[in-house]
Structures are given as C-alpha cells and as structure tokens.
Design a protein around this motif. Structure first.
Motif, PDB file in Angstrom:
ATOM      1  N   UNK A  30       0.822  -1.201   0.000  1.00  0.00           N
ATOM      2  CA  UNK A  30       0.000   0.000   0.000  1.00  0.00           C
ATOM      3  C   UNK A  30       0.863   1.261   0.000  1.00  0.00           C
ATOM      4  N   UNK A  31       0.468   2.220  -0.831  1.00  0.00           N
ATOM      5  CA  UNK A  31       1.166   3.506  -0.864  1.00  0.00           C
ATOM      6  C   UNK A  31       0.209   4.582  -1.346  1.00  0.00           C
ATOM      7  N   UNK A  32       0.289   5.755  -0.722  1.00  0.00           N
ATOM      8  CA  UNK A  32      -0.515   6.891  -1.138  1.00  0.00           C
ATOM      9  C   UNK A  32       0.355   8.137  -1.134  1.00  0.00           C
ATOM     10  N   UNK A  33      -0.020   9.104  -1.967  1.00  0.00           N
ATOM     11  CA  UNK A  33       0.721  10.359  -2.046  1.00  0.00           C
ATOM     12  C   UNK A  33      -0.164  11.510  -1.605  1.00  0.00           C
ATOM     13  N   UNK A  34       0.418  12.441  -0.852  1.00  0.00           N
ATOM     14  CA  UNK A  34      -0.283  13.618  -0.387  1.00  0.00           C
ATOM     15  C   UNK A  34       0.592  14.843  -0.622  1.00  0.00           C
ATOM     16  N   UNK A  35      -0.042  15.968  -0.905  1.00  0.00           N
ATOM     17  CA  UNK A  35       0.692  17.213  -1.082  1.00  0.00           C
ATOM     18  C   UNK A  35       0.921  17.880   0.270  1.00  0.00           C
TER      19      UNK A  35
END
Length: 258
Positions: free
Chosen positions: A60-65
């Motif tokens: 699992x991986x997510x990107x956030x600003x």
C-alpha cells in the motif's frame, strides 16, 4: 530480513527516481511498509503519483501534497493520516532548500532572507513535522532526516546550506532528548554526494564526486539504495537503542585526512 509489514512510514521529499527519498521508499516498500509519500506542490503531483504506482505494486502507498514551510499544510496532512491510518511508526524528512544565489555566491554575501529560508525549510520543518507526528506515534517509532558532511567541513559552493545542515544535526540531538521519553528515536544519515536534482544546484559537483572516489576507503560513491538500506535499519527494531546519532553512509570519506 527486516520486516515492516503493518508499519506506516511517512516520507517527505519525494521528487523523482533519483532522489534519496525514493531510494528510501523503495527499501521500505520491499520490507512491506505501508507508505505515505509527500510531495511539495501541485506541480510535482503527476510525477509523485507515477512513482507511487511503481512503489505500490505489492504494498500500500498513497501520495499527499504538503509544503513543509506551511504549518497549516503539515497539520492538514497529519489529520488525513490520522483519519486514514490511525497511527504511524516512521517519519523520513528528506527535505532541504536554499535560494540558488545563496549557494553559488560567496558565503560572505549570504542575505538575511536567504539564511532564513534555508533554515526554515531545511531545519525548522523537521521540528514542525516531528511535533505533528508525535501524537500519532503512540507506541514509539523512528524519525529520520538527511544531512551532509558540509555541516562539519567547508565544501565549495555549499555555503549557507552547510550552516543549515549543522543546525539540523543539532536539532536531531535536541529532538532526540525531547521525544525519547515517548519512545520516539530521532536520527540522521549523513549521505555521501549523490547525483540528485538538488545536487545540480551545487557548482563543480562533479569535483566532489571525484574527490570521494579518490579518497574514500571504498574508492567509490554511494547510491540511493545504500542510503535506503541504512534508513531501513534505523527505522527498524534492530536500531531500538540508537537515537540522536549522525550515521555516515559515504564509503568512509569522512574518516580520511589527505
């Protein structure tokens, strides 16, 4: 084999495949960690999401600003993380910046504003991130940042960034003392020179690479994967007794005289 399955790692400073943050993210992903990757601005969103796709093939991986020079964005990010994951176990702070003129000009010409920006982005942001992360590290954890030998010795065309890195290393020690009672360890890796996007702003960078190849005991430069391996160790339970330390990953260059 280090196993980070079930662990949430927040990594700041994702830029591209050549960034040290990406090398660290790769090692964490291989160890099974759930990744939360932060990119600075909307301009970097597309590339960050592309890297996320590669890193999340198995895990699992997510990107956030998040712009770490803005407290409201740091607070918003960790509010999202709390809502999504509840708790975190590791934070990697791979962020540094100084205005280009402050690096290439003679150090004596360092401006007040350039000095402020370099220390705000490269140093204070670690304090701000640690303050926001600590409440989510209920069972302790690891906070890690990146420094450079220019904090201790003068390197050409490094200038105010060397002063900022020296302040960053002192900050690591003070944060380690502050967060130690909570079981949170704070360390830094002093990586050897690597051809990253940020390194392009350092004049005659190739001469530094050549000097390391000539003088370092291993007769070569490091790569992102080796820094990532050290970061993985420091984030793991194998390093449970290590905090407030600066770990060199530079093929031994720092031990040499002439």
């Amino acid at each position: 084999m280090i196993d980070l399955k079930g662990k949430v790692a927040v990594i700041f400073g994702l830029a591209n495949k050549r960034s040290i943050a990406y090398g660290i993210a790769q090692k964490f992903a291989e160890a099974g960690a759930t990744l939360v990757l932060s990119y600075q601005s909307e301009r970097l969103r597309k590339e960050a999401e592309g890297l996320i796709t590669e890193l999340a093939q198995e895990h699992s991986a997510k990107a956030f600003q998040c712009d770490v020079s803005k407290d409201e964005e740091i607070d918003a990010l960790f509010a999202q993380i709390k809502e999504t994951y509840g708790t975190i176990h590791s934070v990697v702070h791979a962020v540094a910046f100084a205005p280009p003129d402050e690096i290439k000009n003679d150090f004596l010409l360092t401006s007040r504003e350039g000095f402020r920006i370099a220390h705000d982005v490269s140093v204070y942001s670690l304090i701000a991130v640690a303050r926001a992360a600590a409440p989510l590290m209920e069972s302790g954890g690891s906070i890690l940042t990146l420094t450079y030998y220019g904090a201790e010795k003068v390197f050409p065309n490094y200038n105010v960034m060397g002063v900022a890195k020296a302040a960053l290393e002192a900050t690591v020690r003070y944060l380690a003392a502050s967060l130690g009672p909570k079981g949170i360890r704070v360390n830094a890796i002093s990586a050897g020179p690597i051809k990253t996007l940020a390194a392009r702003g350092i004049g005659d960078f190739s001469k530094i690479l050549d000097a390391v190849t000539e003088r370092a005991p291993l007769k070569r430069n490091v790569d992102q994967s080796e820094v990532g391996g050290a970061a993985l160790f420091l984030a793991s339970d194998l390093a449970s007794g290590i905090t407030g330390e600066i770990t060199f990953v530079d093929c031994g260059f720092n031990i040499t005289g002439i």
